[in-house]
Design an enzyme around this catalytic site. Sequence first.
Site, mmCIF file in Angstrom:
data_model
loop_
_atom_site.group_PDB
_atom_site.id
_atom_site.type_symbol
_atom_site.label_atom_id
_atom_site.label_comp_id
_atom_site.label_asym_id
_atom_site.label_seq_id
_atom_site.Cartn_x
_atom_site.Cartn_y
_atom_site.Cartn_z
ATOM 1 N N GLY A 30 54.251 21.668 54.506
ATOM 2 C CA GLY A 30 53.395 21.460 55.557
ATOM 3 C C GLY A 30 54.029 21.780 56.942
ATOM 4 O O GLY A 30 52.922 22.169 57.885
ATOM 5 N N THR A 31 55.353 21.806 57.216
ATOM 6 C CA THR A 31 55.932 22.049 58.406
ATOM 7 C C THR A 31 55.548 23.370 58.614
ATOM 8 O O THR A 31 55.052 23.767 59.953
ATOM 9 C CB THR A 31 57.282 21.632 58.407
ATOM 10 O OG1 THR A 31 57.411 20.187 58.134
ATOM 11 C CG2 THR A 31 57.842 22.144 59.836
ATOM 12 N N ASN A 45 49.546 9.993 59.350
ATOM 13 C CA ASN A 45 50.630 9.740 58.326
ATOM 14 C C ASN A 45 51.033 8.203 58.467
ATOM 15 O O ASN A 45 51.657 7.721 57.401
ATOM 16 C CB ASN A 45 51.898 10.589 57.940
ATOM 17 C CG ASN A 45 52.115 10.926 59.574
ATOM 18 O OD1 ASN A 45 51.500 11.526 60.513
ATOM 19 N ND2 ASN A 45 53.519 10.576 59.781
ATOM 20 N N GLN A 47 48.460 14.864 54.538
ATOM 21 C CA GLN A 47 48.309 13.398 53.871
ATOM 22 C C GLN A 47 46.960 13.264 53.180
ATOM 23 O O GLN A 47 46.707 12.313 52.079
ATOM 24 C CB GLN A 47 48.339 11.983 55.147
ATOM 25 C CG GLN A 47 49.610 12.062 55.587
ATOM 26 C CD GLN A 47 50.888 11.467 54.450
ATOM 27 O OE1 GLN A 47 50.547 10.715 53.653
ATOM 28 N NE2 GLN A 47 52.007 11.801 54.831
ATOM 29 N N SER A 105 50.599 19.927 51.599
ATOM 30 C CA SER A 105 52.179 19.973 51.061
ATOM 31 C C SER A 105 52.095 19.445 49.885
ATOM 32 O O SER A 105 51.633 18.181 49.512
ATOM 33 C CB SER A 105 52.867 19.091 52.088
ATOM 34 O OG SER A 105 54.404 19.119 51.827
ATOM 35 N N ALA A 106 52.770 20.042 48.865
ATOM 36 C CA ALA A 106 52.528 19.627 47.495
ATOM 37 C C ALA A 106 53.272 18.319 47.206
ATOM 38 O O ALA A 106 52.854 17.379 46.214
ATOM 39 C CB ALA A 106 53.431 20.542 46.444
ATOM 40 N N HIS A 107 54.257 17.986 47.953
ATOM 41 C CA HIS A 107 55.206 16.775 47.580
ATOM 42 C C HIS A 107 54.401 15.419 47.902
ATOM 43 O O HIS A 107 54.866 14.453 47.606
ATOM 44 C CB HIS A 107 56.457 16.802 48.180
ATOM 45 C CG HIS A 107 56.952 16.596 49.503
ATOM 46 N ND1 HIS A 107 56.979 15.450 50.130
ATOM 47 C CD2 HIS A 107 56.604 17.584 50.407
ATOM 48 C CE1 HIS A 107 57.134 15.490 51.331
ATOM 49 N NE2 HIS A 107 57.011 16.854 51.780
ATOM 50 N N CYS A 121 65.584 1.994 65.146
ATOM 51 C CA CYS A 121 66.485 1.233 66.149
ATOM 52 C C CYS A 121 67.589 2.109 66.189
ATOM 53 O O CYS A 121 67.911 2.477 65.509
ATOM 54 C CB CYS A 121 66.699 -0.245 65.770
ATOM 55 S SG CYS A 121 65.296 -1.270 65.663
#
Length: 371
Positions: free
Chosen positions: A69-70, A145, A173, A193-195, A318
């Site tokens: 995806g990136t 997402n 997504q 994106s496959a994952h 945080c």
Amino acid sequence: MIYADNAATTQLDADAFETMRCFLMEKYGNASQAYSFGVEAKKAIKKSREKIAKCIGADPEEIYFTSGGTESNNWAIKMGAGRNGDIITSVIEHHAILRPCEILERWRRNVIYAPVSLTGEIDLEFIRKNITDRTRLLSVMFANNEIGTIQPVEKLADIAHNYACIFHTDAVQAVGHVEINVHDLGIDMLSASAHKFNGPKGIGFLFIRRGVDIGAFMDGGSQEYGLRAGTENTASIAGMAVALEKNCQNIRANERHLKDLESLLLSALSDAGIRYIRNGGGHMLPGNVSLSFADVTGEMLLHRMDLQGICISTGSACDSVNTQISHVIQAIQVPEEFAEGTVRISFGKDNTRDEVYQIAGALIDIIRNQS
Ligand code: PLP
């Protein structure tokens, strides 16, 4: 362990794994070589391209394999607007869109960020007012997402096409989870994106509609029609195609199952008198549940759930000094007393009702014992 962070990544499908094993261990030839051992890999890539194209209503020649995806988003953003076109995107995009946009801004390109409603739906009027003949690229995610809100993609494509503007959507997504037909929806480019759909990590694709000329992203060999050079990752491509085909065949049944799990979780929390806000709204991704609780932090919930063997994720991060609320939670203006207590529970097709009861029980215990 109970895994409820499927928006982060999913378990590899067993058939996808077997297919990959075969191309890693046995049919491992280089798809660019002319001998039959190479041709076998080339054929597998061709077949995978056809399967994937069919799943999203595209033609095989419109699918370009990438590392995920990136990379697909970087390609679309950095190359999609040409040399000097303006870009419009939204404030709730993934960082794989926002960071490339920031780079374009540093190169003095004009990038406009559209706001969203309290449920995370893009402000269409803002886009209509801001799009001009100079706008070359409109990029808005298919589904968010963090909160699961699905955008009115068809309307966005229509707006873009009233100008000489390409419409790209980050559908990382959504692909494999909701029905998508790129041609019916008027999408010009789509990242996947496959994952995220039970395929392997490090592989994905960019759909580029025939006739959209965005130029090569990776220069070198002539793979991917000369637009994305590099020896093909045959095993991952084949694994991705198997996983996507299986998910798409079961999309309706999976959706029903995931919606059932969502309502079980929400009613268990409500029945226990827990105060929460469910983020997002309108048309939403099945199984993606973003919740904000008062008087707790998402970080604390994540770690306490982890101690009980339950994986969920947080909408805030945080450090020792302060809590950073995610850009999405800020954009939808979750009230201050709830914003820090945001978590995302994202169910997958293999989660069971029993697991949902355990997740709800653990959350209820942690929140009650905290306040
Ligand atoms: N876009 C969205 C909406 C995502 O959720 C993600 C991953 O979390 C990405 C892009 C990045 O995809 P990848 O992990 O394949 O690089």
